[in-house]
Motif scaffolding. Structure first.
Motif, PDB file in Angstrom:
ATOM      1  N   TYR A   1      -0.780   4.822  -1.127  1.00  0.00           N
ATOM      2  CA  TYR A   1      -1.964   4.954  -0.283  1.00  0.00           C
ATOM      3  C   TYR A   1      -1.645   5.863   0.901  1.00  0.00           C
ATOM      4  CZ  TYR A   1      -3.961   0.927  -2.778  1.00  0.00           C
ATOM      5  OH  TYR A   1      -4.446   0.062  -3.739  1.00  0.00           O
ATOM      6  N   SER A   2      -2.610   6.643   1.324  1.00  0.00           N
ATOM      7  CA  SER A   2      -2.405   7.544   2.455  1.00  0.00           C
ATOM      8  C   SER A   2      -2.306   6.764   3.755  1.00  0.00           C
ATOM      9  CB  SER A   2      -3.560   8.541   2.543  1.00  0.00           C
ATOM     10  OG  SER A   2      -4.759   7.871   2.905  1.00  0.00           O
TER      11      SER A   2
ATOM     12  N   SER B   1     -10.532  -2.228   9.347  1.00  0.00           N
ATOM     13  CA  SER B   1     -11.452  -3.087   8.614  1.00  0.00           C
ATOM     14  C   SER B   1     -11.276  -4.546   9.014  1.00  0.00           C
ATOM     15  CB  SER B   1     -11.219  -2.917   7.102  1.00  0.00           C
ATOM     16  OG  SER B   1     -12.089  -3.734   6.364  1.00  0.00           O
TER      17      SER B   1
ATOM     18  N   THR C   1      -5.739   5.644   4.913  1.00  0.00           N
ATOM     19  CA  THR C   1      -6.232   4.440   4.228  1.00  0.00           C
ATOM     20  C   THR C   1      -5.558   3.192   4.773  1.00  0.00           C
ATOM     21  OG1 THR C   1      -6.718   5.653   2.200  1.00  0.00           O
ATOM     22  CG2 THR C   1      -6.432   3.270   2.004  1.00  0.00           C
TER      23      THR C   1
ATOM     24  N   GLU D   1      -7.916   0.734  -3.333  1.00  0.00           N
ATOM     25  CA  GLU D   1      -8.129   1.006  -1.915  1.00  0.00           C
ATOM     26  C   GLU D   1      -9.470   0.453  -1.415  1.00  0.00           C
ATOM     27  OE1 GLU D   1      -7.697   5.143  -1.137  1.00  0.00           O
ATOM     28  OE2 GLU D   1      -5.788   5.315  -2.177  1.00  0.00           O
ATOM     29  N   THR D   2     -10.533   0.741  -2.137  1.00  0.00           N
ATOM     30  CA  THR D   2     -11.865   0.296  -1.702  1.00  0.00           C
ATOM     31  C   THR D   2     -11.960  -1.225  -1.693  1.00  0.00           C
ATOM     32  OG1 THR D   2     -12.843   2.305  -2.641  1.00  0.00           O
ATOM     33  CG2 THR D   2     -14.328   0.476  -2.143  1.00  0.00           C
TER      34      THR D   2
ATOM     35  N   SER E   1      -7.489   3.605  13.245  1.00  0.00           N
ATOM     36  CA  SER E   1      -8.327   4.698  12.751  1.00  0.00           C
ATOM     37  C   SER E   1      -7.807   6.043  13.235  1.00  0.00           C
ATOM     38  CB  SER E   1      -9.776   4.509  13.213  1.00  0.00           C
ATOM     39  OG  SER E   1     -10.283   3.274  12.791  1.00  0.00           O
TER      40      SER E   1
ATOM     41  N   LEU F   1      -7.003   2.302   8.001  1.00  0.00           N
ATOM     42  CA  LEU F   1      -8.338   1.717   7.849  1.00  0.00           C
ATOM     43  C   LEU F   1      -8.278   0.246   7.454  1.00  0.00           C
ATOM     44  CD1 LEU F   1     -10.365   4.574   6.134  1.00  0.00           C
ATOM     45  CD2 LEU F   1     -10.620   3.711   8.470  1.00  0.00           C
ATOM     46  N   LEU F   2      -7.175  -0.172   6.816  1.00  0.00           N
ATOM     47  CA  LEU F   2      -7.020  -1.594   6.508  1.00  0.00           C
ATOM     48  C   LEU F   2      -7.014  -2.416   7.793  1.00  0.00           C
ATOM     49  CD1 LEU F   2      -4.311  -1.594   3.679  1.00  0.00           C
ATOM     50  CD2 LEU F   2      -6.759  -2.068   3.442  1.00  0.00           C
TER      51      LEU F   2
ATOM     52  N   LEU G   1     -10.162  -2.653   1.346  1.00  0.00           N
ATOM     53  CA  LEU G   1     -10.886  -2.477   2.612  1.00  0.00           C
ATOM     54  C   LEU G   1     -11.978  -3.526   2.756  1.00  0.00           C
ATOM     55  CD1 LEU G   1     -11.190   1.428   2.729  1.00  0.00           C
ATOM     56  CD2 LEU G   1      -9.773  -0.010   4.198  1.00  0.00           C
TER      57      LEU G   1
ATOM     58  N   GLY H   1       0.813  -1.210   0.000  1.00  0.00           N
ATOM     59  CA  GLY H   1       0.000   0.000   0.000  1.00  0.00           C
ATOM     60  C   GLY H   1       0.846   1.258   0.000  1.00  0.00           C
TER      61      GLY H   1
END
Length: 421
Positions: A38-39, A49, A42, A94-95, A342, A45-46, A98, A33
Motif C-alpha cells: 500500500y502507498s 479514516s 493510503t 485498500e477501500t 493526510s 488515510l487509514l 478505509l 499494509g
C-alpha cells in the motif's frame, strides 16, 4: 485505594483489554499494509479514516446510547469492532480497510464514552483522583501492551487479527455481566471555537498542531520504521518507546510548567521535538539504536505538550468551564489527527520515509514560535492563581472523548453545578 477501586475494578479490566486491542490493531494495520505494498498516502488515510470516525462518534454516539442504553450500546459497539478487525484480516483491500477503519473509529468513540461516563458516575470526590490516575495508566499499558504483541506472530497471516478479535470480545464481558445500574445519559460535547480561541490562542492553535504532529507519527511511525529497514520487533519497540518516554516526561515537564510560564515550557519542548525530528529527517540514521534514541527524545518532548497546553487554557478559564474548555480542546486535537496523516502520507511518498519527521518538526516549530509570540503579548497568570498541572487523557498519544474530562479531579466544580441544575 482498594476501597476506591473495587467498585470499578471489573470495568477497568475491560478497559485494559479494549486498549490492548486498540494498540495491537493500530500497529498491525500499517505493518500489514506496508507488506501488501500500500502507498504511504493510503496508509496515512487509514489514520485519517479512523480519526474521522472517532470525532463523528463523539457527536453521534451519545444519541445511540440514549436510544438503546449503555449495556446494549457497549456490546454493539464492541461487536462491530471485533467484526471489523476480523474482516480486516480477511478482506485485504485498500477501500475495504478505509471503510472498516472509519467504522472502528466511530465505535471506539462510543465504547470509550460509555466507559468514561461509567467510571465518572462511580467516582466520588475522594476517589476521583485515584480512578483517573488508574484510567490513564491503563490506557498507557494497554496501548503499549497491544503493540508489543505484534512480534509474537507473522503479520502476513490472520493470527494477529484473530487475537485482536479475542481481546475485544473479552473487553465486553465486564459490563455485559455486571449487575450495576447503568450511568446517566451521556452529555453532548459542547464545542465553542470562538470562545476557546478567545480564552487561550496558544492552546487553541497549539492543540491543533499537536494533533497534526501526533496524528502523523501515530499513524505513519510504523510505516517509517518499516521503510527504514527495521524488523517487526524493532518497529514495535520503537513505537512503544515513544509512548513510554512521553509518560516518563509528564511529571518533570508538569512541575516545570507549574513554576514558570507554561508558554515557555511549550516552546522549549516543541523545539526539542522539532530538533529530534529534524535529526531523523536530515541525518537519516540507519542503525536501530540511533533511530530508537532519537525517537525516544522525540516522544518525551512531543507527548508532554498536550496536558501543558490544556493546563494553560484552564489557567485563564473559570473553574466551572473546565469541562467545556478541555472537552473542546480534545475535539480540536481530534481534528488535528485527521489532518496529520493526510498530509504526512503524500509527503513521505514524495520525499521518502524520513520526511515524516519533517512534517512533525514543521508543526512543532510553529508551536514554539507562536508560544514565544503570545508570551510577549499576554502576561502570564500568577503562580498562586494557576490551575495545577495534571496529566490528561491524551497522555498516551491516543484520542480520548470529552467524557473523559469529567473523570479529572478538576472537573468537580462542573459536576457540582450540573447536579444542582
Amino acid at each position: 485505594m482498594r476501597r476506591n477501586l473495587l467498585p470499578v475494578l471489573a470495568l477497568l479490566c475491560g478497559t485494559l483489554f479494549l486498549f490492548l486491542g486498540n494498540g495491537l490493531q493500530g500497529l498491525l494495520l500499517p505493518l500489514r499494509g506496508s507488506l501488501e505494498g500500500y502507498s504511504n498516502g493510503t496508509l496515512g488515510l487509514l489514520g485519517t479514516s479512523w480519526a474521522s470516525g472517532f470525532v463523528i462518534g463523539c457527536f453521534v454516539a451519545p444519541n445511540v446510547v440514549r436510544r438503546i442504553g449503555h449495556v446494549r450500546a457497549f456490546s454493539s459497539f464492541l461487536a462491530l469492532i471485533c467484526l471489523n478487525v476480523l474482516l480486516t484480516g480477511l478482506l485485504v483491500d485498500e477501500t475495504a480497510w478505509l471503510v472498516l477503519r472509519a467504522i472502528t473509529g466511530f465505535c471506539t468513540a462510543g465504547t470509550s464514552m460509555i466507559i468514561e461516563s461509567w467510571l465518572n458516575e462511580r467516582a466520588t470526590s475522594e476517589s476521583r483522583g485515584t480512578i483517573f490516575s488508574f484510567y490513564i495508566s491503563i490506557t498507557l499499558f494497554g496501548v503499549v501492551g497491544g503493540q508489543l504483541l505484534v512480534p509474537l506472530a507473522d503479520v502476513s497471516t490472520t493470527t494477529l487479527f484473530m487475537i485482536g478479535g479475542i481481546l475485544y470480545s473479552i473487553a465486553a464481558l465486564p459490563t455485559t455481566l455486571s449487575k450495576a445500574a447503568s450511568p446517566q445519559p451521556l452529555k453532548r460535547a459542547r464545542l465553542d471555537l470562538k470562545g476557546l480561541f478567545r480564552n487561550s490562542p496558544i492552546s487553541f492553535v497549539g492543540i491543533l498542531l499537536i494533533g497534526i504532529a501526533n496524528g502523523a507519527y501515530g499513524t505513519l511511525g510504523a510505516v517509517f520504521a518499516t521503510r527504514a529497514g527495521l524488523d517487526q520487533g524493532a518497529v514495535a519497540a520503537m513505537v512503544s518507546i515513544t509512548i513510554f518516554a512521553g509518560a516518563i516526561m509528564q511529571f518533570p515537564a508538569g512541575r516545570l510548567s507549574d513554576r514558570m510560564d507554561r508558554r515557555h515550557v511549550l516552546a522549549g519542548l516543541s523545539a526539542a521535538a522539532a530538533l529530534a525530528g529534524l535529526a531523523v529527517a536530515v541525518i537519516r540514521p540507519a542503525g536501530v539504536y540511533e533511530i530508537v534514541v532519537l525517537v525516544a527524545i522525540y516522544g518525551a518532548a512531543a507527548n508532554s505538550l498536550y496536558p501543558i497546553a490544556v493546563a494553560h487554557a484552564n489557567d485563564f478559564a473559570s473553574p466551572e468551564d473546565f469541562v467545556k474548555v478541555s472537552g473542546g480542546l480534545l475535539l480540536l486535537y481530534g481534528i488535528g489527527t485527521i489532518i496529520g496523516p493526510s498530509v504526512g502520507g503524500p509527503i513521505m511518498t514524495w520525499a521518502g520515509p524520513h520526511a515524516l519527521f519533517a512534517v512533525t518538526a514543521f508543526a512543532h516549530v510553529l508551536i514554539a514560535a507562536y508560544a514565544i509570540i503570545r508570551s510577549r503579548i499576554r502576561a502570564r497568570v500568577p503562580a498562586s492563581e494557576r490551575e495545577v498541572y495534571t496529566t490528561g487523557p491524551s497522555t498516551t498519544g491516543t484520542l480520548s472523548t470529552p467524557q473523559s474530562v469529567s473523570l479529572d479531579p478538576r472537573a468537580k466544580h462542573e459536576s457540582r453545578r450540573d447536579n444542582n441544575e
